[in-house]
Design a protein around this motif. Structure first.
Motif, PDB file in Angstrom:
ATOM      1  N   TYR A   1       0.802  -1.219   0.000  1.00 61.80           N
ATOM      2  CA  TYR A   1       0.000   0.000   0.000  1.00 61.80           C
ATOM      3  C   TYR A   1       0.836   1.271   0.000  1.00 61.80           C
ATOM      4  O   TYR A   1       0.353   2.325  -0.411  1.00 61.80           O
ATOM      5  CB  TYR A   1      -0.936  -0.002   1.204  1.00 61.80           C
ATOM      6  CG  TYR A   1      -2.190  -0.820   1.004  1.00 61.80           C
ATOM      7  CD1 TYR A   1      -3.429  -0.213   0.865  1.00 61.80           C
ATOM      8  CD2 TYR A   1      -2.136  -2.208   0.940  1.00 61.80           C
ATOM      9  CE1 TYR A   1      -4.579  -0.955   0.680  1.00 61.80           C
ATOM     10  CE2 TYR A   1      -3.278  -2.965   0.752  1.00 61.80           C
ATOM     11  CZ  TYR A   1      -4.502  -2.339   0.616  1.00 61.80           C
ATOM     12  OH  TYR A   1      -5.634  -3.080   0.417  1.00 61.80           O
ATOM     13  N   LEU A   2       2.079   1.202   0.473  1.00 64.64           N
ATOM     14  CA  LEU A   2       2.904   2.405   0.573  1.00 64.64           C
ATOM     15  C   LEU A   2       4.124   2.344  -0.348  1.00 64.64           C
ATOM     16  O   LEU A   2       4.266   3.172  -1.239  1.00 64.64           O
ATOM     17  CB  LEU A   2       3.350   2.608   2.022  1.00 64.64           C
ATOM     18  CG  LEU A   2       2.221   2.863   3.037  1.00 64.64           C
ATOM     19  CD1 LEU A   2       2.789   2.905   4.446  1.00 64.64           C
ATOM     20  CD2 LEU A   2       1.476   4.158   2.724  1.00 64.64           C
ATOM     21  N   TYR A   3       4.988   1.362  -0.138  1.00 68.27           N
ATOM     22  CA  TYR A   3       6.264   1.343  -0.859  1.00 68.27           C
ATOM     23  C   TYR A   3       6.103   1.009  -2.345  1.00 68.27           C
ATOM     24  O   TYR A   3       6.691   1.664  -3.212  1.00 68.27           O
ATOM     25  CB  TYR A   3       7.236   0.374  -0.181  1.00 68.27           C
ATOM     26  CG  TYR A   3       7.687   0.876   1.171  1.00 68.27           C
ATOM     27  CD1 TYR A   3       8.637   1.890   1.277  1.00 68.27           C
ATOM     28  CD2 TYR A   3       7.137   0.367   2.344  1.00 68.27           C
ATOM     29  CE1 TYR A   3       9.042   2.375   2.514  1.00 68.27           C
ATOM     30  CE2 TYR A   3       7.534   0.840   3.587  1.00 68.27           C
ATOM     31  CZ  TYR A   3       8.490   1.843   3.670  1.00 68.27           C
ATOM     32  OH  TYR A   3       8.880   2.328   4.893  1.00 68.27           O
ATOM     33  N   LYS A   4       5.303   0.001  -2.665  1.00 68.94           N
ATOM     34  CA  LYS A   4       5.072  -0.317  -4.076  1.00 68.94           C
ATOM     35  C   LYS A   4       4.304   0.802  -4.769  1.00 68.94           C
ATOM     36  O   LYS A   4       4.570   1.114  -5.935  1.00 68.94           O
ATOM     37  CB  LYS A   4       4.314  -1.642  -4.207  1.00 68.94           C
ATOM     38  CG  LYS A   4       5.166  -2.867  -3.928  1.00 68.94           C
ATOM     39  CD  LYS A   4       4.400  -4.148  -4.217  1.00 68.94           C
ATOM     40  CE  LYS A   4       5.263  -5.380  -3.959  1.00 68.94           C
ATOM     41  NZ  LYS A   4       4.529  -6.649  -4.221  1.00 68.94           N
ATOM     42  N   ALA A   5       3.380   1.406  -4.035  1.00 67.65           N
ATOM     43  CA  ALA A   5       2.616   2.518  -4.606  1.00 67.65           C
ATOM     44  C   ALA A   5       3.532   3.707  -4.887  1.00 67.65           C
ATOM     45  O   ALA A   5       3.425   4.361  -5.941  1.00 67.65           O
ATOM     46  CB  ALA A   5       1.497   2.924  -3.657  1.00 67.65           C
ATOM     47  N   LYS A   6       4.437   4.003  -3.965  1.00 68.40           N
ATOM     48  CA  LYS A   6       5.401   5.091  -4.174  1.00 68.40           C
ATOM     49  C   LYS A   6       6.244   4.826  -5.413  1.00 68.40           C
ATOM     50  O   LYS A   6       6.433   5.722  -6.258  1.00 68.40           O
ATOM     51  CB  LYS A   6       6.297   5.246  -2.949  1.00 68.40           C
ATOM     52  CG  LYS A   6       7.421   6.254  -3.140  1.00 68.40           C
ATOM     53  CD  LYS A   6       8.415   6.236  -1.991  1.00 68.40           C
ATOM     54  CE  LYS A   6       9.635   7.106  -2.290  1.00 68.40           C
ATOM     55  NZ  LYS A   6      10.618   7.055  -1.185  1.00 68.40           N
ATOM     56  N   SER A   7       6.753   3.613  -5.552  1.00 67.74           N
ATOM     57  CA  SER A   7       7.576   3.266  -6.709  1.00 67.74           C
ATOM     58  C   SER A   7       6.793   3.431  -8.009  1.00 67.74           C
ATOM     59  O   SER A   7       7.325   3.920  -9.012  1.00 67.74           O
ATOM     60  CB  SER A   7       8.086   1.826  -6.594  1.00 67.74           C
ATOM     61  OG  SER A   7       8.971   1.698  -5.505  1.00 67.74           O
ATOM     62  N   ALA A   8       5.517   3.032  -7.992  1.00 65.31           N
ATOM     63  CA  ALA A   8       4.685   3.156  -9.192  1.00 65.31           C
ATOM     64  C   ALA A   8       4.533   4.613  -9.599  1.00 65.31           C
ATOM     65  O   ALA A   8       4.604   4.954 -10.783  1.00 65.31           O
ATOM     66  CB  ALA A   8       3.312   2.526  -8.949  1.00 65.31           C
ATOM     67  N   VAL A   9       4.318   5.484  -8.624  1.00 65.96           N
ATOM     68  CA  VAL A   9       4.166   6.914  -8.920  1.00 65.96           C
ATOM     69  C   VAL A   9       5.456   7.480  -9.487  1.00 65.96           C
ATOM     70  O   VAL A   9       5.450   8.180 -10.512  1.00 65.96           O
ATOM     71  CB  VAL A   9       3.750   7.687  -7.647  1.00 65.96           C
ATOM     72  CG1 VAL A   9       3.848   9.198  -7.887  1.00 65.96           C
ATOM     73  CG2 VAL A   9       2.333   7.318  -7.238  1.00 65.96           C
ATOM     74  N   LEU A  10       6.587   7.192  -8.849  1.00 62.92           N
ATOM     75  CA  LEU A  10       7.860   7.762  -9.292  1.00 62.92           C
ATOM     76  C   LEU A  10       8.284   7.219 -10.650  1.00 62.92           C
ATOM     77  O   LEU A  10       8.912   7.932 -11.437  1.00 62.92           O
ATOM     78  CB  LEU A  10       8.941   7.491  -8.243  1.00 62.92           C
ATOM     79  CG  LEU A  10       8.698   8.110  -6.863  1.00 62.92           C
ATOM     80  CD1 LEU A  10       9.897   7.894  -5.953  1.00 62.92           C
ATOM     81  CD2 LEU A  10       8.388   9.602  -6.975  1.00 62.92           C
ATOM     82  N   ASN A  11       7.930   5.972 -10.939  1.00 61.66           N
ATOM     83  CA  ASN A  11       8.298   5.370 -12.221  1.00 61.66           C
ATOM     84  C   ASN A  11       7.374   5.779 -13.361  1.00 61.66           C
ATOM     85  O   ASN A  11       7.693   5.556 -14.530  1.00 61.66           O
ATOM     86  CB  ASN A  11       8.306   3.845 -12.112  1.00 61.66           C
ATOM     87  CG  ASN A  11       9.427   3.340 -11.226  1.00 61.66           C
ATOM     88  OD1 ASN A  11      10.449   4.000 -11.046  1.00 61.66           O
ATOM     89  ND2 ASN A  11       9.239   2.158 -10.646  1.00 61.66           N
TER      90      ASN A  11
ATOM     91  N   THR B   1       0.003   2.853 -12.014  1.00 60.70           N
ATOM     92  CA  THR B   1       0.246   1.517 -12.551  1.00 60.70           C
ATOM     93  C   THR B   1      -0.626   1.236 -13.768  1.00 60.70           C
ATOM     94  O   THR B   1      -0.191   0.590 -14.727  1.00 60.70           O
ATOM     95  CB  THR B   1      -0.032   0.456 -11.470  1.00 60.70           C
ATOM     96  OG1 THR B   1       0.833   0.686 -10.357  1.00 60.70           O
ATOM     97  CG2 THR B   1       0.204  -0.953 -11.998  1.00 60.70           C
ATOM     98  N   ARG B   2      -1.838   1.728 -13.762  1.00 58.69           N
ATOM     99  CA  ARG B   2      -2.798   1.424 -14.825  1.00 58.69           C
ATOM    100  C   ARG B   2      -2.817   2.468 -15.944  1.00 58.69           C
ATOM    101  O   ARG B   2      -3.650   2.393 -16.839  1.00 58.69           O
ATOM    102  CB  ARG B   2      -4.216   1.317 -14.235  1.00 58.69           C
ATOM    103  CG  ARG B   2      -4.381   0.174 -13.235  1.00 58.69           C
ATOM    104  CD  ARG B   2      -4.364  -1.154 -13.931  1.00 58.69           C
ATOM    105  NE  ARG B   2      -4.556  -2.261 -13.000  1.00 58.69           N
ATOM    106  CZ  ARG B   2      -3.602  -3.126 -12.674  1.00 58.69           C
ATOM    107  NH1 ARG B   2      -2.392  -3.000 -13.196  1.00 58.69           N
ATOM    108  NH2 ARG B   2      -3.847  -4.109 -11.826  1.00 58.69           N
ATOM    109  N   TRP B   3      -1.929   3.418 -15.930  1.00 55.63           N
ATOM    110  CA  TRP B   3      -2.017   4.557 -16.846  1.00 55.63           C
ATOM    111  C   TRP B   3      -1.911   4.154 -18.316  1.00 55.63           C
ATOM    112  O   TRP B   3      -2.382   4.871 -19.203  1.00 55.63           O
ATOM    113  CB  TRP B   3      -0.958   5.604 -16.501  1.00 55.63           C
ATOM    114  CG  TRP B   3      -1.279   6.963 -17.048  1.00 55.63           C
ATOM    115  CD1 TRP B   3      -0.610   7.655 -18.028  1.00 55.63           C
ATOM    116  CD2 TRP B   3      -2.367   7.810 -16.664  1.00 55.63           C
ATOM    117  NE1 TRP B   3      -1.209   8.870 -18.269  1.00 55.63           N
ATOM    118  CE2 TRP B   3      -2.296   8.981 -17.436  1.00 55.63           C
ATOM    119  CE3 TRP B   3      -3.406   7.682 -15.728  1.00 55.63           C
ATOM    120  CZ2 TRP B   3      -3.202  10.022 -17.304  1.00 55.63           C
ATOM    121  CZ3 TRP B   3      -4.314   8.720 -15.600  1.00 55.63           C
ATOM    122  CH2 TRP B   3      -4.208   9.875 -16.378  1.00 55.63           C
ATOM    123  N   GLN B   4      -1.286   3.004 -18.602  1.00 60.36           N
ATOM    124  CA  GLN B   4      -1.160   2.565 -19.993  1.00 60.36           C
ATOM    125  C   GLN B   4      -2.464   1.980 -20.532  1.00 60.36           C
ATOM    126  O   GLN B   4      -2.584   1.781 -21.746  1.00 60.36           O
ATOM    127  CB  GLN B   4      -0.040   1.534 -20.106  1.00 60.36           C
ATOM    128  CG  GLN B   4       1.325   2.061 -19.699  1.00 60.36           C
ATOM    129  CD  GLN B   4       1.707   3.322 -20.449  1.00 60.36           C
ATOM    130  OE1 GLN B   4       1.616   3.394 -21.672  1.00 60.36           O
ATOM    131  NE2 GLN B   4       2.137   4.325 -19.699  1.00 60.36           N
TER     132      GLN B   4
END
Length: 324
Positions: A150-160, A281-284
């Motif tokens: 909920y936090l770390y993977k979500a942060k990575s998704a936003v930054l990537n 994550t779903r932006w594509q």
């Protein structure tokens, strides 16, 4: 791994998939509001109305989907009002040319009224009944509500995602990191049970005087307060009244430990960050830029910086208390 596209899910393909399990649509397909999966309502030749859900590939395994179905069946057997899948020849998950889909009965109704205390008390009873069943066993394949996802993977998704404007990166990351650290400190371990997982007003329907819980797609293991806190809104007094009303019904069927109250704001913070990560994550998927165009604007990220600061401050306040 590239983002999966639903582009091949044409009306003819959908109809062929449904007919492959012996259901023959009579009406056209009406798309329902769903972004994670693709969901359609139709009327069949047997004069029944159905909803078909095509699962997003690479999100859940077959085992995880079937565990969701089994959870719904166990709730239905215990007379908890939940929409469970329809089985055909003992199967509830169907495969057609690389797609997985499930059929549900179509359930009508109006949206749940969060400001109606009578409705909240009834909802509390149903969630209490659901949790009394849910606590009887654990999920084996479904994930848990945890800080890593909920936090770390979500942060990575936003930054990537490269959607965060460059000139806002520093203030955004600074407050996000502070929020993550504080949330992780406050998210202490309590007993975890099987949850609806996404129990908000959009997943509750009223038909006449009856309530129906829908969409167990996000069911997982976690603290029971996860299925209650999303019903709370307004100032602290209003939330206390709402929570007291929910629990007056809930505790008729299941016990509630007050130390769970300290998890409300950490869970709220986790949901805020997870939502941003989900969109990134779903932006594509073309459906996301089309329906969430504001996610790529400077104004959105400026608002999120402010919202994260406010939530960080809330995490330092005393936990919500029950009315004496």
């Amino acid at each position: 791994m590239s983002e999966f596209s639903f582009a091949n899910l044409t009306p003819d393909f959908i109809l062929d998939a449904i007919e492959s399990i012996g259901i023959y649509p009579e009406s056209g397909l009406m798309a329902l509001n769903s972004y994670e999966n693709r969901v359609y309502q139709f009327k069949a030749e047997d004069n029944c109305r159905y909803v078909v859900k095509f699962y997003r590939p690479q999100r859940w395994s077959d085992e995880q989907i079937l565990e969701e179905h089994q959870f719904a069946f166990s709730l239905q057997e215990a007379e908890v009002p939940v929409v469970a899948p329809i089985t055909r020849d003992g199967e509830s998950l169907f495969h057609y040319k690389g797609y997985r889909f499930t059929l549900f009965p179509s359930v009508g109704g109006r949206q749940f009224e969060m400001d109606n205390l009578d409705h909240l008390e009834i909802l509390g009873r149903y969630i209490g009944r659901m949790h009394s069943v849910a606590g009887s066993q654990q999920f084996s394949h479904r994930p848990k509500v945890n800080c890593q996802d909920y936090l770390y993977k979500a942060k990575s998704a936003v930054l990537n995602s490269q959607l965060l404007p460059m000139h806002l990166e520093t203030p955004f990351i600074t407050i996000l990191d502070r929020l993550i650290t504080k949330t992780e400190q406050e998210y202490h371990q309590v007993e975890q049970i099987r949850l609806h997982g996404d129990c908000h007003a959009g997943n509750i329907l009223w038909a006449g005087d009856s309530l129906m819980l829908v969409d167990l797609d996000d069911c997982r293991q976690g603290p029971l307060i996860q299925d209650l806190w999303m019903m709370l809104n307004g100032d602290r007094h209003e939330q206390a009244v709402q929570l007291d009303t929910l629990l007056s019904g809930y505790e008729e069927f299941n016990s509630f430990e007050q130390r769970q109250l300290s998890l409300i704001e950490p869970l709220r913070a986790m949901r805020m960050v997870h939502y941003m990560g989900w969109l990134a994550t779903r932006w594509q998927d073309p459906a996301f830029p089309r329906n969430f165009s504001w996610f790529a604007t400077d104004k959105y990220w400026e608002q999120q910086i402010l919202a994260l600061k406010e939530q960080f401050a809330t995490l330092h306040e005393p936990a919500l208390r029950l009315i004496p």
